[in-house]
Every structure is written in structure tokens, then in C-alpha cells.
Enzyme design. Sequence first.
Site, PDB file in Angstrom:
ATOM      1  N   GLU A 247       9.066 -39.855 -33.564  1.00  0.00           N
ATOM      2  CA  GLU A 247       8.403 -40.605 -32.488  1.00  0.00           C
ATOM      3  C   GLU A 247       7.342 -39.662 -31.949  1.00  0.00           C
ATOM      4  O   GLU A 247       7.652 -38.677 -31.287  1.00  0.00           O
ATOM      5  CB  GLU A 247       9.422 -41.011 -31.408  1.00  0.00           C
ATOM      6  CG  GLU A 247       8.901 -42.070 -30.450  1.00  0.00           C
ATOM      7  CD  GLU A 247       8.007 -41.513 -29.373  1.00  0.00           C
ATOM      8  OE1 GLU A 247       6.763 -41.653 -29.515  1.00  0.00           O
ATOM      9  OE2 GLU A 247       8.518 -40.921 -28.417  1.00  0.00           O
ATOM     10  N   CYS A 281       3.517 -40.176 -23.977  1.00  0.00           N
ATOM     11  CA  CYS A 281       2.941 -40.525 -25.283  1.00  0.00           C
ATOM     12  C   CYS A 281       2.356 -41.933 -25.311  1.00  0.00           C
ATOM     13  O   CYS A 281       1.580 -42.254 -26.212  1.00  0.00           O
ATOM     14  CB  CYS A 281       3.958 -40.326 -26.397  1.00  0.00           C
ATOM     15  SG  CYS A 281       5.514 -41.167 -26.152  1.00  0.00           S
TER      16      CYS A 281
END
Length: 471
Positions: A247, A281
Site C-alpha cells: 500500500e 497517502c
Amino acid sequence: MLQVPARIGGRPVSAAEWIEVRSPWDGAPVGRVPALTPAHVADACAAAAKVLERRDFPQHARAEVLERAAETLTERVEEFAVTIAREAGKPIVDARAEAARAADTFRFSAVEARKLSGELIPMDASRGGAGRLGFAVRHPAGVVAAITPFNFPLNLVAHKLGPAIAAGCPIVLKPAELTPISAIRLVDLLVEAGLPGDWISVVTGTGPETGTPLVEHPVPAVVSFTGSVPVGRRIQRIAAGKRVLLELGSNAPVIIEPGADLRRAVAAIRRGGFAYAGQVCISTQRVLAHRSVYDEVLGLLRETVATLRLGDPLDERTELGPMISAAAADRVADWLAAARAAGAEVTGGERQGPILTPAVVADPARHLDVYRQEVFGPVVTVTPYGEIGEAISMANDSEARLQAGVFTPDLAAALRAANELRFGGVLINDVPTFRADQQPYGGVGDAGNTREGPAYAINEMTELRFVSVSA
């Protein structure tokens, strides 16, 4: 200074050298953790391998541990929030929200631990299978090596540990060296909740000394990593033969169409672009505004960003605190200087001690780092477009595509965007920064190769075993 030991195979571990954890706000000491070595990592992996041989931690017990951990964490939110605020520089209000979310992540993991099952295979659907009973059951894939980042030092750890425990996988955790104390205390809480002490090891230290040896060690069958794209790709190269769950990052876009509620959109961008100084993110980075609303969006955004309250993360009023390090702030300041030199109009983006003030960049050239790369700082760019197809193409023009947002009152435009935006998630009338902990979360391209959320992570950490029974 408080010394916080690591743990290997259920016992506390120290080392010859220690890493000092200091507040990014004022440099005040938070604690020290041991700087472990590759030999420590080998010990942790050996301990995890021994645990894997046992069959003494059934589904109901794993679920009960996770349920108790969720309850205890809920009672201790303030304690964990203060630790997060001190070691990560996250505003205390946001730190409390993270701690509460981590408790929810354990709750969702507990539910999935009780539900973990296989499926019945209709064997007599083929002539050759007639007379047989077929079913598939899920088994733990093996030891999980979990490597976590600094920006969510509690909840992103919970997103590794909760599913791994639910799946029945022993864990070796390597937390970010800048923010390890939250992770260690979370592991201590799990053990207090009944997790067998040798089920999880925590190896603290630098990437080269602990992270790389952990990925390369033959024991872990699964490597789960959240962090930067370059490190993720390197892990993928050196973790040969393992299941690698990545991820990674993005430069998340939001499209604002004509007719959208601009004040609602800008208020959401204020939060989504600057929460935790943009060190998320899925932080809203690229605002793509239709030409008919571009000037108004730019003006409103500059106006509202100027009202963000900057300061001490432990101050209840603070909305934007320091970046994680001076080096990180310097990098973003350099990118903004390059944008100014290229002719972009930049509002904000000045250094104030440990803080980089929030910046809005008007219509930057597409090759600039502030537009093309993941800034991971308090920066939002605003770019005009002509029609929805152009906006979708602009949004898709990225190597790392985690989530995208669209503000529009037009159902047809919303459905087109949902169909054509090549992202892991598309959020209608919201910014891409929203994440629910039970959703399938992940990206495509350089943004990653998996989906998190307990139900989805557990699938990645287990293997289907087919069983056929003949009469």
C-alpha cells in the site's frame, strides 16, 4: 529518557545502541528504543516459526483477544493520542481520531475472525466429480512480516496486526523508526488482552538493519508494507517467493464540476489537503476545477487555507502542526521554490520553525514535482479544465492511483467518473482523503497491489485448501 524495549518471542529485548525518538514539534525526548540488528531479526523469525507449528489459538480465541483489545484501546484513547501527538507531531484532535479508528479496526478484525470460512464446491456439477464432497477451507499463509510508516503509527499498525491475528498468522512487526513507541504500546495492549506473548515480535531499528533483513529472511511467507513507492518496489524485488502486499502513495486528485457546492468542496479540501500537514497517502493534492468555477475555487481555497491554525500538536486548537522532520519540510519547500521559479503563483509554503505553512499553487506546469509527484506535505495545486472527459484524463495521468474524488450534482457525470477513473477508489461528492476502515482500500499502478480493510487483508494472509471426500 524513557527506554521502551522491543520484544522477541514474548520477552523484552534491548541492544547495545538505542534510537532516540524526539518530538518533531520541539525536539523534546519522547523515549528510546533499541537499535536492533539482523541477528535480532533472525531470532524474531525463528520464534515466529515455532509459533506457526502450534495449533493452540483457534478462531474464537483470536476473536476474543481482538474484542478485548478494542475495548481496552477505547478506554485508553487519550493515552495513545498523546503518544501519537508527541512522537508524530499529529494534532491531538486528529490523534484521538486515529486511536478510536484503531479500536474499530480491531473490532472489524474480530468479526472477520469469527466469520473466517471456506466454501462448498459443487462437485457433481461435472461428470468426473459426481459422488464426491468438495469444499475449500482457509488456512494461515504463514508468518507475516509487517512494516509500517510514521504517518499513522497506530491505526496502520492495527491494519496489519488485526487481520494477521484473525487469520491465524504469527507476526514480526517492524514499525517506523521515527514513531515506534505507539506500535510497541499497541502490541503490549494486545498481550494484555490475551494474545500469546510469543505470537508477535517487534523489531525496532533502521530499514537497512531490521527492515531489509526481515524481508529477505526465509521464514515470513507474507510481507505487508505501507510506505513510499521506491521502498515498496525494492521490497518487491528482494522478497522473492513471498506474497508481497503493498500500500504505497499517490498524488490524489479531486474534480470539481459546474453546479457543485463550491463551499462544501473547498471546506472538504481544506481538511483533506492539510490534515496532518498533508502527510497522508490519500491527501488531496491535485484540485481539478472546471474553467467556469476555477477562479472562485482558487479564491475560496486561498481564503479558507489562511484560516488554518498552526502550532503545538498538543494544543486543542491546532489544525496543522510540524512535518515529521526538517528534511521533509526542506524537500517540500524546495519543490515549491521550483514551482515559483517556473512561474507558478504560490500562496503560502513558508518555513516557520518546524512548520511549513500551507500552500496553494495555481495552475502549475504538469512536469513540476508539486503536480507530478506525491508531495506528502501541506500543498494543494489548482488546475483548470474544459470538460469532464479532460478532467478524467488529467486525473488518470499519474503512475500512482489510490483514490480520486468528484464533486458534481450531475448523476451522469458521477457515473462516468466512477467508470472511467482508473483508481482503487472513487468518492463522489467527497475528497479522496476519506477512508473507512472496513472498506477495500488500495490502489493501482505504483499506488500498490492489494486491498486493505480487515476482510480483504485476511484473504491476502490466508490460502484456500481444497478438500475432496469420496464415498
